[in-house]
Design an enzyme around this catalytic site. Sequence first.
Site, PDB file in Angstrom:
ATOM      1  N   SER A   1       0.978  -0.709  -0.007  1.00 27.26           N
ATOM      2  CA  SER A   1      -0.035  -0.068  -0.135  1.00 27.26           C
ATOM      3  C   SER A   1       1.273   1.797  -0.222  1.00 27.26           C
ATOM      4  O   SER A   1       1.904   1.128   0.405  1.00 27.26           O
ATOM      5  CB  SER A   1      -0.554   0.143   1.460  1.00 27.26           C
ATOM      6  OG  SER A   1      -0.403  -0.132   2.083  1.00 27.26           O
ATOM      7  N   GLY A   2      -0.123   2.559  -0.815  1.00 29.26           N
ATOM      8  CA  GLY A   2       0.673   3.520  -0.394  1.00 29.26           C
ATOM      9  C   GLY A   2       2.737   3.375  -1.240  1.00 29.26           C
ATOM     10  O   GLY A   2       2.762   3.047  -1.963  1.00 29.26           O
ATOM     11  N   ASP A   3       3.475   3.667  -0.061  1.00 30.45           N
ATOM     12  CA  ASP A   3       5.078   3.465  -0.272  1.00 30.45           C
ATOM     13  C   ASP A   3       5.682   2.559   0.608  1.00 30.45           C
ATOM     14  O   ASP A   3       6.919   2.672   1.010  1.00 30.45           O
ATOM     15  CB  ASP A   3       6.053   4.748   0.557  1.00 30.45           C
ATOM     16  CG  ASP A   3       5.121   5.059   1.846  1.00 30.45           C
ATOM     17  OD1 ASP A   3       4.624   4.935   1.870  1.00 30.45           O
ATOM     18  OD2 ASP A   3       6.503   5.840   2.083  1.00 30.45           O
ATOM     19  N   GLU A   4       4.894   1.548   0.570  1.00 31.34           N
ATOM     20  CA  GLU A   4       5.130   0.171   1.780  1.00 31.34           C
ATOM     21  C   GLU A   4       5.273  -0.883   0.275  1.00 31.34           C
ATOM     22  O   GLU A   4       4.473  -1.011   0.091  1.00 31.34           O
ATOM     23  CB  GLU A   4       4.309  -0.173   2.796  1.00 31.34           C
ATOM     24  CG  GLU A   4       4.656  -0.867   3.300  1.00 31.34           C
ATOM     25  CD  GLU A   4       3.968  -1.683   4.992  1.00 31.34           C
ATOM     26  OE1 GLU A   4       4.027  -0.993   6.211  1.00 31.34           O
ATOM     27  OE2 GLU A   4       2.531  -1.678   4.310  1.00 31.34           O
TER      28      GLU A   4
END
Length: 332
Positions: A211-214
């Site tokens: 998710s996102g920047d993970e």
Amino acid sequence: AREAHLRIWGEVVEGLHEGIVVTNLAGDILDCNPAFERITGHARAEVLGLNPRVLKSGRHDAAFYAGMWDALVTRGSWVGEVWNRRKSGEIYPERLALRAVRGADGLPTHYVGMFSDISREKRDQARLDYLTHHDPLTGFANRQLFMERLQQAVERASAGEGKAAVLLLDLDRFKTINDTLGHERGDSLLLEICARCRRVLRDTDTLARLSGDEFVIVLPDATTADVSADTARRILDAIALPCRLGEHEISITASIGIALFPRDGGDESTLLRNADAAMHRAKEAGRNGFEFYTEDMNTSSLGRLLLEHQLRGAAERDRKSTRLNSSHANVS
């Protein structure tokens, strides 16, 4: 009446979207309908007297066709999917139903095949499968596919008494870049980070966006902790290189948490949770680094969670007390 019946059925067969082919018991083609010509690209005159093997794609072995004809002879029918070849050479999938036509004595006299081109159906299914298992922005694995790959790695490692590693990666201060330069530039940065990570990793490794920047990485053959550490270092070095986003050149770093199987967990959920705990320790240690999971990390995380819960509870009680005192003052 018989002639009218035959004429009606002839028109039905001629107008079908499904291809029809009729053979004798030797397998020689006796007739076919216009849909056969349209789907295969072969004109009726070209295939009369030929065996349907003229359509073979080469994707099925002898055992496949032996099973097909055995079912047709013993049961009188066969239904399934096959890959065939058009006259142009294009290989396509079709849904095929074969049936024996029997005479008055009950013995087969002909075979009839009815088939439909399911290329579009296959493409739609492949697209759906892709979207189900891949991140729409990066094209890399999503959480579902990652968990499947991790399960496979754990099962292989368990069977061979091997090891595997999970690396959880979170970009440092990505939100600041995203908010400052905009989501479009932020997405471009994520794509560049993925490309750099992919160049570091082996073909057998899995890179997924959670998710996102993970992001998370599965190293299925991480035989030692040094293998995981070396991979983490190379990823951090690749990410830290300057990146140009339009007129801006920026640098970004990442924090990585590493959990090893079987040392740090015997199942996928435990490994992912412990890698997350190690990643947060890397953040606390100053970012732009990696940490291996240790047992005290979950204890520390639990302590922080309990403390946050207690602080929220105290704040809520204080707000309630303030409202109550204000209400009493208004009554007075």
